[in-house]
Design an enzyme around this catalytic site. Structure first.
Site, PDB file in Angstrom:
ATOM      1  N   ASP A 180      22.922  -2.219  -5.310  1.00  0.00           N
ATOM      2  CA  ASP A 180      24.381  -2.093  -5.343  1.00  0.00           C
ATOM      3  C   ASP A 180      24.897  -0.780  -4.783  1.00  0.00           C
ATOM      4  O   ASP A 180      26.073  -0.456  -4.919  1.00  0.00           O
ATOM      5  CB  ASP A 180      24.904  -2.289  -6.765  1.00  0.00           C
ATOM      6  CG  ASP A 180      24.427  -1.194  -7.719  1.00  0.00           C
ATOM      7  OD1 ASP A 180      23.574  -0.370  -7.312  1.00  0.00           O
ATOM      8  OD2 ASP A 180      24.908  -1.160  -8.870  1.00  0.00           O
ATOM      9  N   ASP A 202      15.210   0.599  -9.815  1.00  0.00           N
ATOM     10  CA  ASP A 202      16.588   0.208  -9.498  1.00  0.00           C
ATOM     11  C   ASP A 202      16.497  -1.046  -8.640  1.00  0.00           C
ATOM     12  O   ASP A 202      16.107  -0.992  -7.481  1.00  0.00           O
ATOM     13  CB  ASP A 202      17.284   1.330  -8.736  1.00  0.00           C
ATOM     14  CG  ASP A 202      18.755   1.039  -8.472  1.00  0.00           C
ATOM     15  OD1 ASP A 202      19.177  -0.118  -8.661  1.00  0.00           O
ATOM     16  OD2 ASP A 202      19.472   1.963  -8.060  1.00  0.00           O
ATOM     17  N   ARG A 232       0.827  -1.213   0.000  1.00  0.00           N
ATOM     18  CA  ARG A 232       0.000   0.000   0.000  1.00  0.00           C
ATOM     19  C   ARG A 232       0.864   1.267   0.000  1.00  0.00           C
ATOM     20  O   ARG A 232       0.865   2.053   0.942  1.00  0.00           O
ATOM     21  CB  ARG A 232      -0.953   0.022   1.193  1.00  0.00           C
ATOM     22  CG  ARG A 232      -1.930  -1.127   1.204  1.00  0.00           C
ATOM     23  CD  ARG A 232      -2.936  -1.003   2.340  1.00  0.00           C
ATOM     24  NE  ARG A 232      -3.860  -2.131   2.355  1.00  0.00           N
ATOM     25  CZ  ARG A 232      -4.828  -2.305   3.240  1.00  0.00           C
ATOM     26  NH1 ARG A 232      -5.012  -1.410   4.198  1.00  0.00           N
ATOM     27  NH2 ARG A 232      -5.626  -3.365   3.182  1.00  0.00           N
TER      28      ARG A 232
END
Length: 363
Positions: free
Chosen positions: A277, A273, A203
């Site tokens: 990393d 993304d 949500r």
């Protein structure tokens, strides 16, 4: 079919009097809640006490008030606070380090024309009722929250079932406990603009209504933008948002969750993304389940509102979202986002943050 659905949605808003005008709530206000008129009668909150003359609870007990603060710190609520209609809450007037409430729900249920700015709502496990949310505006009309910080919500961080004309902008919605949900809106229309959503199970928001979702940053999600099972046909403008996975993310593809063919979606400029990393290096992410794809936004102001790319929105939101000045909780939240995939957790108790004041942080 997409054009027909969009035309019907647009016409229905016109028939109900939804805004097609510039923001009036305050300079810079955007979206459907920007028509909120707030209050005009001055009331100064002079104490952090829970009740009595000069308290926040007394301030919001009568409609028409424009509320300022001569004190700073947390107001520890002993019971939920119900707002009146036609209120302006100017948290930005509090001396540094700002003002907020903790431990109980703030409710605008059934009320109208409410403006809340630069205000912290931190419910947490001091709440004794697990059906309460940090901020509840169920069945409310014309509400705008701007530069607010909502954390440790129990049922939802923000509950807006049945709400009409809502904007949540430039705010931090983070670390829900209990159900671990960000926000639940039904009816609408609603605008979610330039918010930072952090470490929720689901949500972010759940939106069962016509929606603008623009320039938001969503971090460490398990399910982000959600519609869920619904018989309603709604339109969604999802533009220039950045979804960023974190340690709690089990499936990066749940950036859009349970969006079925009842829905019409214009999705553009969104990024995901997913590699955790520590670097912001996502890729385009504009595929939204089985929804009918719109070739242009369903609402007229969406493109002009989306003035930032997803990457620019990340920088802007990291620097500006939430109540100002940032306190211990928001500083912690933002720092986890800035790890870009390597830090963050979905929690069940605010004490898990390790912050002072039993995890609530100190104002």
């Amino acid at each position: 079919m997409a054009q027909i659905k969009r035309a019907i949605a647009f016409a229905s808003l016109l028939s109900l009097g939804f805004p097609l005008v510039s923001a009036v709530a305050f300079e810079g206000a955007v979206g459907f809640g920007s028509i909120a008129t707030g209050g005009t009668t001055s009331y100064v909150v002079t104490t952090l006490a829970d009740s009595g003359t000069g308290t926040f609870r007394d301030a919001v007990s009568e409609s028409g008030r424009n509320i300022t603060f001569s004190v700073s710190g947390y107001i520890v609520l002993e019971s939920p606070v119900s707002l009146s209609s036609d209120l302006t809450i100017n948290g930005q007037t509090a001396p540094s380090p700002g003002i907020g409430v903790m431990a109980r729900e703030i409710s605008a249920s059934g009320k109208s024309n409410i403006i809340i700015r630069n205000f912290r709502m931190r419910q947490g496990n001091e709440e004794t009722d697990d059906t309460k949310s940090a901020f509840n505006m169920g069945d409310a009309t014309n509400v705008i929250l701007d530069h607010c910080s909502v954390a440790f919500g129990v049922y939802d961080s923000i509950d807006a079932v049945g709400a009409v004309n809502v904007t949540v902008s430039n705010s931090i919605i983070a670390l829900p406990i209990g159900q671990q949900f960000g926000a639940h809106l039904e009816t609408g229309p609603s605008t979610w603009y330039a918010n930072l959503w952090v470490s929720a199970h689901n949500r972010q928001p759940l939106s069962k209504g016509n929606t603008q979702y623009i320039n938001n940053i969503i971090y460490n999600y398990q399910a982000a933008y959600t519609v869920a099972d619904t018989g309603g046909d709604f339109s969604h403008d999802i533009i220039n948002n950045y979804f960023i996975t974190g340690p709690s993310t089990t499936s990066a593809s749940d950036d859009y969750y349970q969006i079925d063919d009842n829905q019409s979606v214009y999705a553009s400029g969104n990024f995901l993304d997913s590699n955790k990393d520590g670097v912001l290096n996502g890729a385009a992410a504009n595929t939204v389940g089985s929804a009918e794809v719109l070739s242009s936004p369903w609402y007229s102001t969406s493109l002009s509102m989306a003035s930032l790319t997803a990457a620019e929105a990340y920088s802007y939101v990291i620097a500006n979202a939430g109540a100002s000045p940032r306190d211990e909780v928001d500083t912690y939240v933002v720092s986890t986002v800035e790890s870009l995939g390597t830090e963050g957790a979905i929690i069940t108790n605010q004490d898990s943050t390790g912050l002072s004041n039993d995890g609530y942080g100190t104002l």
